[in-house]
Enzyme design. Sequence first.
Site, short mmCIF file in Angstrom:
data_model
loop_
_atom_site.label_atom_id
_atom_site.label_comp_id
_atom_site.label_asym_id
_atom_site.label_seq_id
_atom_site.Cartn_x
_atom_site.Cartn_y
_atom_site.Cartn_z
N ASP A 113 -26.65 6.17 9.43
CA ASP A 113 -26.75 7.17 8.76
C ASP A 113 -24.98 7.32 9.65
O ASP A 113 -25.27 7.66 10.88
CB ASP A 113 -27.23 8.20 9.89
CG ASP A 113 -26.40 9.77 9.35
OD1 ASP A 113 -25.96 9.43 9.05
OD2 ASP A 113 -27.81 10.99 9.51
N ASP A 135 -23.09 9.58 -3.81
CA ASP A 135 -24.50 10.21 -4.86
C ASP A 135 -23.70 11.72 -4.69
O ASP A 135 -23.64 12.43 -4.55
CB ASP A 135 -25.34 10.20 -3.62
CG ASP A 135 -26.83 10.42 -4.95
OD1 ASP A 135 -26.22 11.30 -5.75
OD2 ASP A 135 -27.52 10.04 -4.71
N LYS A 139 -27.39 18.27 -9.34
CA LYS A 139 -27.84 19.57 -9.75
C LYS A 139 -28.15 20.57 -9.33
O LYS A 139 -27.59 20.36 -7.61
CB LYS A 139 -29.93 19.33 -9.64
CG LYS A 139 -31.18 18.29 -11.06
CD LYS A 139 -31.68 18.37 -10.18
CE LYS A 139 -32.67 17.61 -11.17
NZ LYS A 139 -33.90 17.44 -11.67
N ASP A 171 -17.05 9.42 -10.00
CA ASP A 171 -16.67 9.19 -12.28
C ASP A 171 -17.70 11.09 -12.63
O ASP A 171 -18.48 11.08 -13.66
CB ASP A 171 -17.78 8.55 -12.90
CG ASP A 171 -19.21 7.84 -12.08
OD1 ASP A 171 -19.29 8.51 -10.92
OD2 ASP A 171 -19.22 6.99 -12.84
N THR A 208 -15.23 -2.45 -9.61
CA THR A 208 -16.49 -2.88 -9.38
C THR A 208 -17.52 -2.38 -10.45
O THR A 208 -17.51 -1.98 -11.70
CB THR A 208 -17.25 -2.21 -8.49
OG1 THR A 208 -17.41 -0.43 -8.99
CG2 THR A 208 -16.05 -1.79 -6.92
N ARG A 209 -18.90 -3.31 -10.07
CA ARG A 209 -19.94 -4.11 -11.34
C ARG A 209 -20.21 -2.34 -11.43
O ARG A 209 -20.87 -1.64 -12.89
CB ARG A 209 -20.78 -5.02 -10.91
CG ARG A 209 -22.09 -4.67 -11.93
CD ARG A 209 -23.14 -5.35 -11.60
NE ARG A 209 -24.19 -5.26 -9.73
CZ ARG A 209 -24.60 -5.74 -9.15
NH1 ARG A 209 -25.57 -7.57 -10.03
NH2 ARG A 209 -25.19 -5.07 -8.05
N PHE A 210 -20.42 -1.52 -11.11
CA PHE A 210 -21.26 -0.20 -11.03
C PHE A 210 -19.70 0.88 -12.09
O PHE A 210 -19.92 1.05 -12.90
CB PHE A 210 -20.97 1.07 -9.73
CG PHE A 210 -21.29 2.15 -9.94
CD1 PHE A 210 -22.59 2.29 -9.99
CD2 PHE A 210 -20.13 3.20 -9.48
CE1 PHE A 210 -22.89 3.83 -9.65
CE2 PHE A 210 -20.66 4.63 -10.07
CZ PHE A 210 -21.77 4.67 -9.96
#
Length: 230
Positions: A113, A135, A139, A171, A208-210
Amino acid sequence: MPVMEEALKASHPPIRSFVLRQGRITAAQTRAVAEHLSAWQMDAHAVWQDPWKSQRPLLLEIGFGNGEHLAAIARQRPGWGCIGAEVHTPGVGSLLLQLLETGTDNVRIIHDDVVTWLQTLPEALLQCIIVQFPDPWPKKRQQKRRLIQPEFAALLCRLLVPGGELQMATDWADYAEQMLAVLNATPGLQNTQPGTGYAPRPDNRILTRFERRGQRLGHAVYDLCYQRLP
């Protein structure tokens, strides 16, 4: 270690912006972690010691994912010390495989962490901090768990050297707006793009791939770039 214990007592409870999931890990990643992580890992529970003896500018990427960007920027900046933080073991294994393949040796890994660790670091330590695609917790009831909050932004500002750079990308449009509002309101940080708010993609930020996957889905990417004021 008494110094570390006192530092942790003085800090706030860590922001839990992540959930440890049972992600898929390959046999090669598992071997890389088992056989090589100890040589690259920094102890997040030990008193800070610069692996490069204060002889290099330091860069930190928080949440490096599969390590694609961190491995690339470490190759771009061989004279820098590049530290990456990631809680997910498959990503750590992926980064190790890339470092071993290219012979890159200016990287260290925090497999823990990072927020708790950051709270123990000395002020004005880092030349560059990068947070890419954290992340989004989309919601409404989850958004309190987003990483970029006023307290965390103030912590990052404290860790930057004067003139040091903070780079972020997301994004998710509403998260980008939150980031912009939080960082613009953080004392000591200056937006490098005051006219538009969002910045062009930094030269160091590879696709990046993401991100390529997000582009195929039609996602816009929002970059933010700040400097710590003198």
